[in-house]
Scaffold this motif. Structure first.
Motif, PDB file in Angstrom:
ATOM      1  N   THR A  82       5.882 -17.095  -0.602  1.00  0.00           N
ATOM      2  CA  THR A  82       6.305 -16.572   0.696  1.00  0.00           C
ATOM      3  C   THR A  82       7.018 -15.230   0.529  1.00  0.00           C
ATOM      4  N   VAL A  83       7.898 -15.149  -0.456  1.00  0.00           N
ATOM      5  CA  VAL A  83       8.624 -13.904  -0.705  1.00  0.00           C
ATOM      6  C   VAL A  83       7.659 -12.777  -1.069  1.00  0.00           C
ATOM      7  N   ILE A  84       6.682 -13.061  -1.899  1.00  0.00           N
ATOM      8  CA  ILE A  84       5.711 -12.043  -2.314  1.00  0.00           C
ATOM      9  C   ILE A  84       4.946 -11.507  -1.109  1.00  0.00           C
ATOM     10  N   GLU A  85       4.542 -12.388  -0.213  1.00  0.00           N
ATOM     11  CA  GLU A  85       3.834 -11.946   0.993  1.00  0.00           C
ATOM     12  C   GLU A  85       4.733 -11.070   1.852  1.00  0.00           C
ATOM     13  N   GLN A  86       5.992 -11.436   1.974  1.00  0.00           N
ATOM     14  CA  GLN A  86       6.904 -10.646   2.789  1.00  0.00           C
ATOM     15  C   GLN A  86       7.220  -9.303   2.139  1.00  0.00           C
ATOM     16  N   VAL A  87       7.320  -9.265   0.833  1.00  0.00           N
ATOM     17  CA  VAL A  87       7.560  -7.992   0.147  1.00  0.00           C
ATOM     18  C   VAL A  87       6.351  -7.071   0.306  1.00  0.00           C
ATOM     19  N   ARG A  88       5.166  -7.646   0.305  1.00  0.00           N
ATOM     20  CA  ARG A  88       3.968  -6.819   0.551  1.00  0.00           C
ATOM     21  C   ARG A  88       4.054  -6.178   1.945  1.00  0.00           C
ATOM     22  N   ARG A  89       4.543  -6.926   2.910  1.00  0.00           N
ATOM     23  CA  ARG A  89       4.712  -6.363   4.246  1.00  0.00           C
ATOM     24  C   ARG A  89       5.753  -5.250   4.237  1.00  0.00           C
ATOM     25  N   VAL A  90       6.829  -5.441   3.476  1.00  0.00           N
ATOM     26  CA  VAL A  90       7.845  -4.396   3.345  1.00  0.00           C
ATOM     27  C   VAL A  90       7.233  -3.144   2.719  1.00  0.00           C
ATOM     28  N   GLN A  91       6.396  -3.312   1.709  1.00  0.00           N
ATOM     29  CA  GLN A  91       5.730  -2.169   1.092  1.00  0.00           C
ATOM     30  C   GLN A  91       4.858  -1.426   2.101  1.00  0.00           C
ATOM     31  N   THR A  92       4.124  -2.170   2.900  1.00  0.00           N
ATOM     32  CA  THR A  92       3.244  -1.554   3.903  1.00  0.00           C
ATOM     33  C   THR A  92       4.054  -0.738   4.905  1.00  0.00           C
ATOM     34  N   LEU A  93       5.147  -1.309   5.395  1.00  0.00           N
ATOM     35  CA  LEU A  93       5.975  -0.602   6.371  1.00  0.00           C
ATOM     36  C   LEU A  93       6.642   0.622   5.755  1.00  0.00           C
ATOM     37  N   THR A  94       7.065   0.500   4.513  1.00  0.00           N
ATOM     38  CA  THR A  94       7.720   1.629   3.848  1.00  0.00           C
ATOM     39  C   THR A  94       6.738   2.777   3.637  1.00  0.00           C
ATOM     40  N   LEU A  95       5.540   2.447   3.200  1.00  0.00           N
ATOM     41  CA  LEU A  95       4.516   3.490   3.022  1.00  0.00           C
ATOM     42  C   LEU A  95       4.178   4.156   4.346  1.00  0.00           C
ATOM     43  N   ALA A 211      14.174   9.743   1.094  1.00  0.00           N
ATOM     44  CA  ALA A 211      14.539   8.758   0.064  1.00  0.00           C
ATOM     45  C   ALA A 211      13.531   7.626  -0.020  1.00  0.00           C
ATOM     46  N   LEU A 212      12.593   7.564   0.935  1.00  0.00           N
ATOM     47  CA  LEU A 212      11.646   6.447   0.948  1.00  0.00           C
ATOM     48  C   LEU A 212      10.708   6.471  -0.249  1.00  0.00           C
ATOM     49  N   ALA A 213      10.415   7.671  -0.751  1.00  0.00           N
ATOM     50  CA  ALA A 213       9.517   7.764  -1.907  1.00  0.00           C
ATOM     51  C   ALA A 213      10.103   7.031  -3.111  1.00  0.00           C
ATOM     52  N   GLY A 214      11.409   7.157  -3.315  1.00  0.00           N
ATOM     53  CA  GLY A 214      12.050   6.441  -4.419  1.00  0.00           C
ATOM     54  C   GLY A 214      12.075   4.939  -4.188  1.00  0.00           C
ATOM     55  N   HIS A 215      12.205   4.549  -2.936  1.00  0.00           N
ATOM     56  CA  HIS A 215      12.209   3.119  -2.617  1.00  0.00           C
ATOM     57  C   HIS A 215      10.852   2.474  -2.890  1.00  0.00           C
ATOM     58  N   ILE A 216       9.785   3.251  -2.725  1.00  0.00           N
ATOM     59  CA  ILE A 216       8.449   2.701  -2.991  1.00  0.00           C
ATOM     60  C   ILE A 216       8.332   2.264  -4.446  1.00  0.00           C
ATOM     61  N   GLY A 217       8.822   3.111  -5.363  1.00  0.00           N
ATOM     62  CA  GLY A 217       8.806   2.741  -6.779  1.00  0.00           C
ATOM     63  C   GLY A 217       9.671   1.526  -7.059  1.00  0.00           C
ATOM     64  N   ALA A 218      10.828   1.440  -6.390  1.00  0.00           N
ATOM     65  CA  ALA A 218      11.706   0.284  -6.568  1.00  0.00           C
ATOM     66  C   ALA A 218      11.040  -0.995  -6.050  1.00  0.00           C
ATOM     67  N   LEU A 219      10.307  -0.885  -4.942  1.00  0.00           N
ATOM     68  CA  LEU A 219       9.590  -2.045  -4.418  1.00  0.00           C
ATOM     69  C   LEU A 219       8.500  -2.504  -5.380  1.00  0.00           C
ATOM     70  N   ASP A 220       7.836  -1.526  -6.005  1.00  0.00           N
ATOM     71  CA  ASP A 220       6.813  -1.901  -7.000  1.00  0.00           C
ATOM     72  C   ASP A 220       7.444  -2.674  -8.149  1.00  0.00           C
ATOM     73  N   GLY A 221       8.615  -2.228  -8.586  1.00  0.00           N
ATOM     74  CA  GLY A 221       9.310  -2.944  -9.655  1.00  0.00           C
ATOM     75  C   GLY A 221       9.724  -4.341  -9.226  1.00  0.00           C
ATOM     76  N   ALA A 222      10.212  -4.479  -7.983  1.00  0.00           N
ATOM     77  CA  ALA A 222      10.592  -5.792  -7.471  1.00  0.00           C
ATOM     78  C   ALA A 222       9.383  -6.713  -7.378  1.00  0.00           C
TER      79      ALA A 222
END
Length: 300
Positions: A82-95, A211-222
């Motif tokens: 469930t967390v992985i699916e929600q993080v994917r949604r966070v990645q989509t919104l951030t991008l 600052a969102l560009a840096g967050h994208i890399g952090a999300l990939d790490g998470a």
């Protein structure tokens, strides 16, 4: 050598008593269905039966451990999925927020609102519990792993306090870990965990979009960390599943071994009883012919 009538009678009675005892023993075995009912019946058999029963008790406890481990690992795996699916949604919104520079303020507000909602949902999933204990809380005695503000309420898994693994013994020689601490799955709070990251993204969507560009890399790490932890949980679940099948086979094997030591062979026992009864009746007939009437019998 003179053999008296008394000696003949005593010998005959001893033989009859032995035959009658054998008949009684066979009848008792047929009644109970057990070949061994007391230590004197078979000392080696009783010792073997005790060893098998001890193995059965151990195997039964391991079966309970396996069941508990399966429940915990399945709950953890479901929560991580469930967390992985929600993080994917966070990645989509951030991008989307990072790539659409001309996005209206209303759209950014909507994205930020959804991100904050996802953060709350992530905290809720992180507080998934089983038997009243949070699966990501480590060795905590509390009811939650994360507080409402996203701070870690569990024990262990951080750089300051290493994780103390919860294990279950699933065989005589094998133990398996059945938990995952929050910092292992969502990151160390001291370094900024997943919940702090999502909160920062929600703020920067409305504020500093650069600052969102840096967050994208952090999300990939998470995401990589979550996928690694989920793979580890899946591997442990597969081990437990294999152990469950081995345990079931072992219980059936021990049950058969105990039956071989204790239980009677019904057709064989019935045949032996019939033979013993026939022999006893024959002995009674022969004894009646051997032991002649005494003078007292004639005086009656």
């Amino acid at each position: 050598m003179r053999i008296t009538q008394r000696a003949v009678a005593q010998t005959a009675l001893q033989g009859l008593n032995r035959n009658l005892a054998d008949v009684g023993k066979l009848q008792q075995q047929l009644t109970s269905g057990k070949l061994v009912s007391k230590p004197s019946d078979s000392p080696t058999g009783v010792n073997r039966a005790m060893q098998i029963r001890q193995d059965q008790a151990s195997t039964t406890q391991q079966a309970r451990n396996i069941s508990d481990a399966q429940g915990r690992l399945e709950t953890t795996d479901s929560a991580l999925s469930t967390v992985i699916e929600q993080v994917r949604r966070v990645q989509t919104l951030t991008l989307r927020a990072a790539n659409e520079g001309a996005m209206s303020q209303t759209s950014r507000t909507a994205i930020a609102t959804e991100l904050r909602g996802l953060r709350e949902s992530l905290i809720g999933v992180a507080n998934t519990s089983i038997d009243g204990q949070p699966v990501f809380g480590g060795v905590t005695t509390g009811s939650v792993a994360y507080r409402n503000d996203g701070s870690y309420a569990g024990v262990g898994g951080t750089a300051a306090v290493p994780a103390v693994a919860h294990t279950r013994r699933i065989s005589d020689k094998e133990e398996v870990r059945v938990d995952v601490t929050g910092p292992e799955a969502f990151g160390d709070p001291a370094d900024g965990d997943l919940f702090a990251l999502v909160a920062s993204i929600a703020d920067d969507v409305l504020g500093d979009t650069s600052a969102l560009a840096g967050h994208i890399g952090a999300l990939d790490g998470a995401m990589d960390r979550l996928l690694t932890v989920a793979a580890g949980v899946g591997a442990r679940a597969a081990r437990v599943e294999t152990a469950a099948q081995v345990n079931t086979d072992r219980q059936l094997q021990l049950k058969g071994q105990l039956a071989g030591v204790e239980d009677i062979d019904l057709p064989k026992s019935i045949m032996q009883l019939n033979m013993q009864q026939t022999g006893y009746q024959a002995a009674l007939s022969a004894t009646a012919k051997v032991i002649q009437p005494t003078l007292v019998d004639f005086l009656r």
